[in-house]
Enzyme design. Structure first.
Site, mmCIF file in Angstrom:
data_model
loop_
_atom_site.group_PDB
_atom_site.id
_atom_site.type_symbol
_atom_site.label_atom_id
_atom_site.label_comp_id
_atom_site.label_asym_id
_atom_site.label_seq_id
_atom_site.Cartn_x
_atom_site.Cartn_y
_atom_site.Cartn_z
ATOM 1 N N THR B 322 0.922 -1.108 0.072
ATOM 2 C CA THR B 322 -0.013 -0.092 0.045
ATOM 3 C C THR B 322 0.740 1.225 0.000
ATOM 4 O OG1 THR B 322 -1.608 -1.237 1.254
ATOM 5 C CG2 THR B 322 -1.749 1.162 1.173
ATOM 6 N N TRP B 325 2.625 1.551 -3.637
ATOM 7 C CA TRP B 325 1.438 2.112 -4.150
ATOM 8 C C TRP B 325 1.586 3.743 -4.424
ATOM 9 C CZ3 TRP B 325 -2.576 5.398 -3.874
ATOM 10 C CH2 TRP B 325 -3.360 5.593 -5.117
ATOM 11 N N HIS B 326 1.999 4.496 -3.594
ATOM 12 C CA HIS B 326 1.740 5.868 -3.228
ATOM 13 C C HIS B 326 2.844 6.445 -4.044
ATOM 14 C CE1 HIS B 326 -1.290 5.190 -0.149
ATOM 15 N NE2 HIS B 326 -1.612 6.175 -0.523
ATOM 16 N N GLY B 327 4.110 5.778 -4.056
ATOM 17 C CA GLY B 327 5.179 6.514 -4.932
ATOM 18 C C GLY B 327 6.261 5.600 -4.755
ATOM 19 N N PHE B 481 0.060 10.090 -7.729
ATOM 20 C CA PHE B 481 0.228 8.883 -7.304
ATOM 21 C C PHE B 481 -0.462 7.989 -8.430
ATOM 22 C CE2 PHE B 481 -0.117 10.363 -2.763
ATOM 23 C CZ PHE B 481 1.371 10.735 -2.803
#
Lengths: 318, 481
Positions: B322, B325-327, B481
């Site tokens: 998770t 996933w953001h960066g 993102f």
């Protein structure tokens, strides 16, 4: 569906009306852009020395100290070289007596960015050049109006309208000859702090290290366009780097500085009509002359104006 | 195209009228959605369109392949084609340089000198969102939870639906795709509700997030210059910035979708009133956390032994992914790891609340609830420092400086009328959110039974705040993102 549309129109109309009224009233307030355009419209055929550029010239050079030639300061805050060139082009047929153009060059500003996918230098007040200077710039239609431009703050706009219309306050910060007079030495800011801050800000809004050559090429190309424009008309381009306080200078990346000065030297040496003077770390200017680390107060402005005046006169003695 | 732009203010009414003029022609309506979504997306960079069209065609073809194939091996191959293409594109555009840099660092640590060039890749806006959305389609079709659609236009509209294309909510094909296949009729109350939610979303974005952003940027970019108390303030303001920004976007997206007759999933359910991190993750970015739960966590649980250790291991994997996933930055991975620890800690605590809504049916929370809410909020604020920092080192320095001797020193020069206003407006915002916490969005029911004069005054008051007290326009944070 009809009920919905009617309700939306009924709700939105007062808001739109309010915005239109604010737009009209706000445009009516005298501002520096309007004043300078009007001056150029009426007097450009009399000007012999034209001061262009950004806040360094706006606050730094007062034409009142220019003793020999008819001088006007058409510079303004964040007026990048791109806009200087646009102004020169707009009035090119009117400048009958123009002998000298004065432009400030700050090393870091040679790396300032342009607006993506355009050839226009980034300027948060770009809409003002369209609205008040009537420059035909390929900009987004949000910039056709004050209230829809990104810079506009309704709270500040309303306060300006109130101060101008109700309190009859003069909101202009420029003298008759275009010098910005409101950087008083008595209000001077912390030079150490502003130096660090401005150095960081100038680094942030310029191209990153790996794109320096792209960035400098863009800005040097504009400068070269001005040089060519001046050469064609046999007008002297007086470039100079204004004095900047050491708290700023010591925070700037030396590689960038070196590249900027080298590029500047290369381009200026190609044109005979160009003179370059470097006052970047000039010792004649001390902390009493500054308003903040990269701007002069009225005391420093007097000093700088006199220095430049002498140099301009000297230019024509030879 | 940004929701808070002039471009969108012209775009939306034009598409709205065009769409409802053809309200008896479903295919044409879907076609209008596809074209308008492509215009909306191409407004950033037309080259991004090639990617979304490619992704659409791949998943549509995979769906058709799955429909016509009963051979389990072939079905698996088709599913993996979809997963590889979608995650491959995501990996290339978002993570290539990150992996390359870390690969070089690891090898140089071992003495090898590798110098491959980094690529100057532009990250297509919202790629993480629509990639996950299309993946949900292929997985659900593979698992036979959903019948693949034969209608390419409806499927393209599902993938590219402009309200939620670039920053979610990430929709499931089982929820959104059938809506493109059934006739939609204009519904007055649904549309009014959509307008209200858009209004509230704009308020969150323009008034809350953009005002906070000015101070957050200043404090985080010059963190070494400020005292501990200012740094703490910066982290709290960032909590409101990111919440106002992201949940504001979700509100606008859901509201716009309602204008076109669609129901999108709720993405935020007042997460800052959570009493622990288990609750928090049921309320924060719901569409992403539930996506990971359904498509990653549950399959992981089913694939192994069910005991405490595997549960913990799977939670850690889930949260690290998770975060990632953001960066493409170690800060996001570490942020995810910290959340895993905080989440795991809730498994071992005995405190349980009857309802997910705090103080349900009451005006104020109990002392215990209030303390739990504050504890969860401040822990989240600390994790967000890592999320916002440029590097782990920056985050470490920032947190160390908070707990230095300057924690009780006030930086007088940062106190300005704008900061005081920002704090006041946040307090106003918290009150409205608290009283609206049992609704889908804070102002859903607020004022709905008032007399028209008062109701309109209150709507105009929000409009007034948006117009008069908006901060400097900022890009939506989650676009990156």
């Amino acid at each position: 569906m009809k009920k919905f549309i009617f309700k939306i129109i009924f709700t939105i109309t007062p808001i739109l009306l309010l915005l239109v009224i604010i737009e009209v009233l706000y445009r009516d307030i005298p501002n520096v852009y309007k004043y300078k355009k009007k001056y150029l419209d009426n007097h450009s055929n009399e000007i012999e020395t034209l001061i262009l550029g950004n806040s360094h010239n706006y606050y730094g050079i007062n034409p009142i100290y220019f003793s020999k030639y008819n001088t006007f300061n058409a510079s303004y805050i964040v007026q990048r070289t791109f806009f200087d060139f646009e102004i020169l082009k707009k009035y090119e047929n009117n400048f009958k007596k123009l002998k000298t153009v004065i432009l400030p060059i700050i090393p870091m500003e040679l790396f300032f960015k342009k607006i993506e996918n355009t050839g226009i230098s980034f300027n948060p007040s770009i809409h003002k050049y369209r609205i008040y200077y009537d420059l035909k710039l390929p900009i987004k239609y949000g910039n056709y109006f004050e209230v829809t431009s990104k810079m506009f703050r309704l709270k500040i706009g309303l306060s300006d309208i109130y101060n101008y219309l109700v309190k009859n306050k003069d909101l202009m910060t420029t003298t008759e000859l275009g010098w910005g007079y409101n950087f008083y030495s008595k209000d001077a800011k912390d030079l150490e702090r502003t130096g660090e801050h401005m150095a960081k800000q100038h680094t942030d809004i310029s191209y990153p290290m790996n794109e320096l050559s792209t960035g400098i090429k863009y800005n040097i190309d504009i400068l070269e366009s001005i040089l060519k424009w001046c050469q064609k008309r046999n007008i002297q381009l007086f470039l100079y780097t204004p004095p900047i306080y050491e708290s700023y200078r010591k925070k700037i990346n030396p590689n960038r500085e070196e590249l900027a000065f080298r590029s500047l030297k290369e381009i200026t040496s190609k044109y005979k009509i160009c003179t370059y003077t470097n006052l970047y770390d000039n010792l004649d200017f001390n902390e009493n002359d500054y308003y903040d680390a990269d701007h002069l107060s009225e005391i420093g402005a007097e000093k700088l104006s006199k220095i430049i005046n002498k140099k301009i006169i000297k230019l024509y003695e030879h | 195209m940004l929701f808070n732009s002039i471009d969108f203010a012209f775009f939306l009414p034009i598409i709205f009228f065009l769409y409802w003029i053809f309200n008896k022609n479903l295919k044409l309506q879907n076609f209008i959605i596809v074209i308008s979504s492509y215009i909306f997306y191409g407004w950033w960079d037309w080259r991004f369109l090639l990617l979304i069209v490619f992704s659409t065609l791949v998943d549509y073809s995979v769906g058709q392949g799955l429909l016509n194939n009963n051979n389990q091996w072939k079905r698996k191959l088709l599913l993996w084609t979809s997963i590889s293409v979608n995650l491959g594109l995501l990996a290339f555009f978002k993570y290539y340089n990150f992996f390359l840099y870390n690969f070089i660092t690891a090898f140089s640590f071992l003495g090898a000198n590798i110098k491959p060039g980094a690529l100057n890749i532009i990250l297509p806006v919202g790629i993480s969102f629509y990639t996950f959305q299309t993946l949900s389609y292929s997985i659900d079709v593979y698992k036979q939870k959903l019948k693949p659609t034969k209608d390419l236009i409806a499927f393209s509209a599902f993938v590219s639906f402009f309200p939620q294309l670039v920053a979610g909510p990430i929709e499931r094909a089982t929820h959104l795709l059938p809506q493109f296949e059934t006739n939609r009729k204009f519904n007055y109350s649904k549309s009014i509700d959509g307008i209200k939610q858009i209004l509230w979303g704009l308020f969150k974005k323009i008034v809350i997030a953009d005002n906070c952003a000015t101070f957050v940027n200043l404090i985080f970019d010059n963190s070494t210059e400020y005292s501990g108390s200012t740094l703490l303030l910066g982290s709290v303001l960032f909590c409101f910035q990111i919440y106002g920004d992201f949940s504001g976007y979700s509100d606008i997206a859901i509201g716009v979708a309602r204008l076109f007759g669609f129901n999108l999933r709720q993405n935020f359910a007042f997460p800052y009133f959570s009493r622990n991190f288990n609750e928090f993750w049921k309320k924060w970015h719901i569409s992403l956390s539930s996506w990971f739960r359904d498509y990653l966590f549950i399959p992981l649980v089913k694939s192994g032994k069910i005991n405490a250790w595997t549960k913990i291991k799977n939670i850690v994997i889930l949260f690290i992914i998770t975060g990632f996933w953001h960066g493409a930055n170690w800060t996001f991975i570490f942020w995810g790891f910290l959340h895993a620890l905080l989440f795991i800690s809730t498994i071992f605590t005995k405190k349980k609340y009857k309802s997910i809504i705090p103080a349900k049916g009451k005006n104020l929370p109990s002392c215990r609830e209030a303390l739990d809410i504050l504890k969860t909020f401040f822990l989240f604020a600390f994790t967000l420092i890592i999320f916002r920092a440029n590097t782990i080192k920056h985050a470490y320095d920032y947190i160390s400086d908070i707990f230095s001797s300057t924690l009780f020193v006030i930086d007088k020069h940062i106190i300005s009328p704008n900061l005081i206003f920002t704090v006041q407006i946040i307090l106003f915002f918290i009150i409205i959110e608290w009283y609206g916490r049992e609704s889908k969005y804070a102002i859903e029911k607020l004022g709905s039974k008032w007399k028209p004069f008062f109701r309109y005054s209150y709507y105009y008051f929000i409009v007034f705040l948006i117009l008069f007290y908006g901060g400097q326009t900022q890009q939506f944070i989650y676009f990156q993102f």
